[in-house]
Design a protein around this motif. Structure first.
Motif, PDB file in Angstrom:
ATOM      1  N   ARG A  24       0.850  -1.212   0.000  1.00 35.82           N
ATOM      2  CA  ARG A  24       0.000   0.000   0.000  1.00 35.82           C
ATOM      3  C   ARG A  24       0.878   1.253   0.000  1.00 35.82           C
ATOM      4  O   ARG A  24       0.658   2.193  -0.749  1.00 35.82           O
ATOM      5  CB  ARG A  24      -0.905  -0.003   1.246  1.00 35.82           C
ATOM      6  CG  ARG A  24      -2.214  -0.784   1.060  1.00 35.82           C
ATOM      7  CD  ARG A  24      -3.260  -0.328   2.074  1.00 35.82           C
ATOM      8  NE  ARG A  24      -2.781  -0.351   3.441  1.00 35.82           N
ATOM      9  CZ  ARG A  24      -2.781  -1.418   4.242  1.00 35.82           C
ATOM     10  NH1 ARG A  24      -3.260  -2.566   3.804  1.00 35.82           N
ATOM     11  NH2 ARG A  24      -2.333  -1.346   5.487  1.00 35.82           N
ATOM     12  N   TYR A  26       3.961   1.506  -0.926  1.00 36.03           N
ATOM     13  CA  TYR A  26       4.717   1.612  -2.173  1.00 36.03           C
ATOM     14  C   TYR A  26       3.859   2.265  -3.257  1.00 36.03           C
ATOM     15  O   TYR A  26       4.296   3.146  -3.985  1.00 36.03           O
ATOM     16  CB  TYR A  26       5.210   0.233  -2.617  1.00 36.03           C
ATOM     17  CG  TYR A  26       5.980   0.288  -3.919  1.00 36.03           C
ATOM     18  CD1 TYR A  26       7.259   0.848  -3.966  1.00 36.03           C
ATOM     19  CD2 TYR A  26       5.417  -0.182  -5.097  1.00 36.03           C
ATOM     20  CE1 TYR A  26       7.954   0.937  -5.153  1.00 36.03           C
ATOM     21  CE2 TYR A  26       6.109  -0.093  -6.298  1.00 36.03           C
ATOM     22  CZ  TYR A  26       7.375   0.465  -6.313  1.00 36.03           C
ATOM     23  OH  TYR A  26       8.065   0.559  -7.493  1.00 36.03           O
ATOM     24  N   GLN A  27       2.595   1.805  -3.286  1.00 38.78           N
ATOM     25  CA  GLN A  27       1.681   2.343  -4.296  1.00 38.78           C
ATOM     26  C   GLN A  27       1.499   3.856  -4.107  1.00 38.78           C
ATOM     27  O   GLN A  27       1.562   4.628  -5.057  1.00 38.78           O
ATOM     28  CB  GLN A  27       0.335   1.658  -4.140  1.00 38.78           C
ATOM     29  CG  GLN A  27      -0.335   1.451  -5.474  1.00 38.78           C
ATOM     30  CD  GLN A  27      -1.585   0.621  -5.294  1.00 38.78           C
ATOM     31  OE1 GLN A  27      -2.064   0.419  -4.170  1.00 38.78           O
ATOM     32  NE2 GLN A  27      -2.111   0.142  -6.380  1.00 38.78           N
ATOM     33  N   SER A  30       5.210   5.561  -4.746  1.00 39.86           N
ATOM     34  CA  SER A  30       5.842   5.469  -6.073  1.00 39.86           C
ATOM     35  C   SER A  30       5.077   6.309  -7.098  1.00 39.86           C
ATOM     36  O   SER A  30       5.643   6.730  -8.107  1.00 39.86           O
ATOM     37  CB  SER A  30       5.946   4.019  -6.527  1.00 39.86           C
ATOM     38  OG  SER A  30       4.659   3.491  -6.672  1.00 39.86           O
ATOM     39  N   GLY A  31       3.806   6.580  -6.829  1.00 39.28           N
ATOM     40  CA  GLY A  31       3.041   7.447  -7.733  1.00 39.28           C
ATOM     41  C   GLY A  31       3.539   8.890  -7.658  1.00 39.28           C
ATOM     42  O   GLY A  31       3.342   9.682  -8.572  1.00 39.28           O
TER      43      GLY A  31
END
Ligand code: HEM
Length: 523
Positions: A24, A26-27, A30-31
Motif C-alpha cells: 500500500r 509503495y503504491q 511510487s506514484g
C-alpha cells in the motif's frame, strides 16, 4: 513442537501484514516519487553496495540518474523520501511544524539522549533557549583565545609532520581531528586533553569508538534493529565507551562545579570582561552548571547529554570541513593564491606570519569566507539530515503518510546542476554577492536552516578561519603527487580511486576512508 509451529505461523502472519502494508505504502509513494525499485524486505539496501564508500557513491548515482528530483529510497521496509528540489527544501527547513527527528537519530539515543541534536518538542525548545547564550558574541571571543592557542600548537604539529615526510604527501585528516578535539574539550568542558601532542585520552578513544559503531549500524539491515544489535560485540563496545565517557565526564563536571563554587571564581556574566586573564576561561559546561529549568538545576544526565552532543557535533564536523578545505586549496592553486594574498595583505608586518588573528580580522577575511562556503557546498560535513512526519502531512503537492521519514541530502542539494553551473568546479567566487542575488538561499544549506539550524555555526566558522588563516600564511598546500582525481571523479560512482586519492564515506559526517593526503611546503 506446538510452540515452534505457533512461532512459525506468527512469523508468516507478520510477514503477510508487513508485505500488505508495504505494498500500500509503495503504491502511494511510487506514484509521487521516482526511485530505484525496491526488493521485498530489504528494500534498496542490497543495491547500495557492500562497502562504506560504495553506499555513498550509489546514493550519488541515484541523485544524478533521477536528475536531482525528489526520490524515494527504501531502507528495508522503511521508505525515505529524499527532497532535493529547492522549493521543497525551503518549505521543510522553514517550517516550525516539521522539526521532529526520529530515524536514524534513534541510533544516537544511547549516547546523546534528548540532547539538542536528537531531542524533540517542548524539551528541545527549552534546551535550545538555555544553550543559545553559550554562543553569545562575548563567549565566542573567549573561545577564540582557545582556538588561537590550539591552532598555534597544531601548526607546530604540521611543521613536524611535513619535515618528517621530507616533501612527500601525508594524511592530514587524522591530524586535523586532533586539533578540533583539543578545541572542543577545552571550550565545551574547560579541560585540556593535548591530543595534538599525541597524549592518549580515554575521552577521545570513547568518542571514536561510538562514532564507528553508529556508522556501522546506519546501513545495516540487522544491526539497526536494537534486539539484534544487543547480541553483537559492537553493543558491548558501545556500553564500554559510554561507561568511560560517564566516568570521565563525572570527574570533569565535579571539578568544574567546585571551581564555580570557589570564592575566587564568579560565575561568568555576559557583561563581564571575558578577556580578563585572571579569570578561568568560560566553558560551555559552566552555562549548564549554572542554568535552571523551572527553578531546578540540570541533572547529571541532562548535562551529560548536552556535553556529549557538543563534544560530538562540535569536533567531527569542523574536522571534516577543515580537512576538505585543505584538499580543495591544494587542488585549486588560483583560489589558494587569492586566499594567501588576502592573508598577506592583512599580516604584512614582520611578526605577521605567526600572529593570532583578532575577532575583527577574522570578520574581514572575505575571500576565506568564500573558500569555506565553496568547500562546504562540495563537501558538507553533515551530508544528510532527516525529519519524521508524526502525522499524515502535505508538503506542497506531495502527500506523505504518518511516520514517513524524509531526508534532506545536503550533499546532493549543493551539487545540483540546476542551481550551480559546473557544480564540480571549485569556484569560491560563485558565492560573491552579485552572483548570489540570482540564486536561491536554500540551494546550499551546509548548516541547515530555520528553527533547527546549526547552533554552532559561528563557533565553527571562527575555528575554520583561525586554522586556515594560519595554515595559508605558513605553508604552500600542494596535491599528493600520485593522485590524479578531479572533483567530479571524487563523486563519480564509476571511478575507482587510486593511491593517494579520496574514497569518501559517511561515518555520520563526511570523511575519506583513504585519508586526505597533501604536501605542505613552508613559505
Ligand atoms: C563545519 C561545521 C559544522 C557543520 C557543517 C554543521 C552542520 C549542522 C547541521 C547540518 C545541522 C542540522 C542537523 C539536523 O537537522 O539533524 C547541525 C545541527 C547542530 N549543530 Fe552543527 N555543524 C557544524 C559545527 C557545529 C559545532 C562546532 C557545534 C557546537 C559547538 C555544533 C552543534 C550543533 C547542534 C547542537 C545542532 C543541533 C541543533 C538543534 O537541533 O537545535 N555544530 N549542524
Amino acid at each position: 513442537m506446538l510452540y515452534v509451529v505457533a512461532l512459525g505461523v506468527a512469523a508468516v502472519l507478520c510477514y503477510i501484514l508487513l508485505a500488505r502494508r508495504n505494498a500500500r505504502l509503495y503504491q502511494l509513494l511510487s506514484g509521487q516519487f521516482p526511485g530505484p525499485r525496491p526488493f521485498p524486505i530489504v528494500g534498496n539496501l542490497l543495491q547500495l553496495g557492500f562497502t562504506p564508500d560504495a553506499y555513498l557513491r550509489t546514493l550519488l548515482k541515484w541523485f544524478k540518474q533521477y536528475n536531482y528530483k525528489n526520490i524515494c529510497l527504501w531502507a528495508g521496509p522503511l521508505p525515505y523520501i529524499m527532497f532535493v528540489e529547492n522549493n521543497y527544501v525551503e518549505h521543510i527547513l522553514s517550517s516550525t511544524a516539521l522539526t521532529y527527528k526520529y530515524e536514524p537519530y534513534n541510533l544516537l539515543y544511547p549516547w546523546l539522549g534528548s540532547g539538542l541534536l536528537t531531542g524533540n518538542g517542548h524539551q528541545w525548545a527549552v534546551r535550545r533557549k538555555l544553550i543559545t547564550p553559550s554562543f553569545h558574541f562575548r563567549i565566542l571571543r573567549d573561545f577564540l583565545h582557545i582556538m588561537n592557542e590550539t591552532s598555534g600548537r597544531f601548526m607546530k604539529l604540521l611543521e613536524h609532520e611535513s619535515e618528517a615526510a621530507q616533501g612527500a604527501a601525508f594524511d592530514v585528516q587524522a591530524l586535523v581531528n586532533r586539533n578540533t578535539i583539543d578545541v572542543i574539550c577545552e571550550t565545551a568542558m574547560g579541560t585540556r586533553v593535548n591530543s595534538i601532542e599525541g597524549r592518549p585520552s580515554p575521552i577521545v578513544g570513547a568518542i571514536d569508538s561510538l562514532c564507528h559503531i553508529i556508522s556501522e549500524r546506519v546501513f545495516s539491515l540487522f544491526k539497526r534493529s536494537d534486539s539484534f544489535f544487543k547480541c553483537t560485540r559492537l553493543y558491548k563496545q558501545q556500553q564500554q565507551a559510554l561507561m568511560t565517557l560517564r566516568t570521565e565526564f563525572a570527574q570533569i563536571i565535579e571539578q568544574r562545579r567546585r571551581l564555580l563554587q570557589a570564592a575566587s571564581y564568579e560565575a561568568p556574566q555576559l557583561d563581564d570582561d571575558l578577556l580578563d586573564a585572571k579569570r578561568p576561561k568560560m566553558a560551555f559546561l559552566d552555562n549548564l552548571l549554572t542554568a535552571e529549568v523551572d527553578g531546578k538545576p540540570l541533572t547529571f544526565e541532562e548535562i551529560f547529554e548536552e556535553v556529549s552532543t557538543f563534544m560530538f557535533e562540535g569536533h567531527d564536523t569542523t574536522a571534516s570541513a577543515i580537512t576538505f578545505a585543505i584538499w580543495c586549496l591544494a587542488w585549486s592553486p588560483d583560489a589558494q593564491q587569492r586566499a594567501y594574498e588576502e592573508q598577506a595583505r592583512m599580516y604584512a608586518t614582520a611578526d605577521g606570519r605567526e600572529r593570532d588573528p583578532t575577532h575583527q580580522e577574522l570578520q574581514d577575511m572575505k575571500y576565506l569566507d568564500l573558500v569555506i562556503k565553496e568547500t562546504l557546498r562540495l563537501f558538507p560535513s553533515v551530508p544528510f539530515i532527516f525529519r519524521t512526519m508524526r502525522e499524515a502531512t502535505t508538503i506542497l503537492d506531495k502527500h506523505l503518510p504518518k511516520d514517513t521519514t524524509i531526508g534532506l541530502p545536503i550533499l546532493a542539494i549543493g551539487h545540483c546542476p540546476h542551481s550551480f553551473e559546473a557544480p564540480y568546479e571549485f569556484r569560491p567566487e560563485r558565492f560573491e554577492a552579485a552572483e548570489r542575488t540570482k540564486a536561491n538561499a536554500f540551494d546550499n544549506v551546509p548548516f541547515s536552516a530555520g528553527p533547527r539550524n546549526c547552533i554552532g555555526q559561528k563557533f565553527a566558522l571562527l575555528e575554520l578561519k583561525v586554522t586556515l588563516s594560519k595554515l595559508l600564511r605558513r605553508f604552500h598546500i600542494l596535491p599528493a603527487p600520485l593522485a590524479k582525481q578531479t572533483i567530479a571523479q571524487v563523486f563519480d560512482h564509476t571511478y575507482m580511486p587510486g593511491p593517494q586519492e579520496l574514497r569518501l564515506h559517511l561515518p555520520i559526517t563526511l570523511k575519506s576512508l583513504s585519508g586526505v593526503p597533501v604536501r605542505l611546503q613552508r613559505r
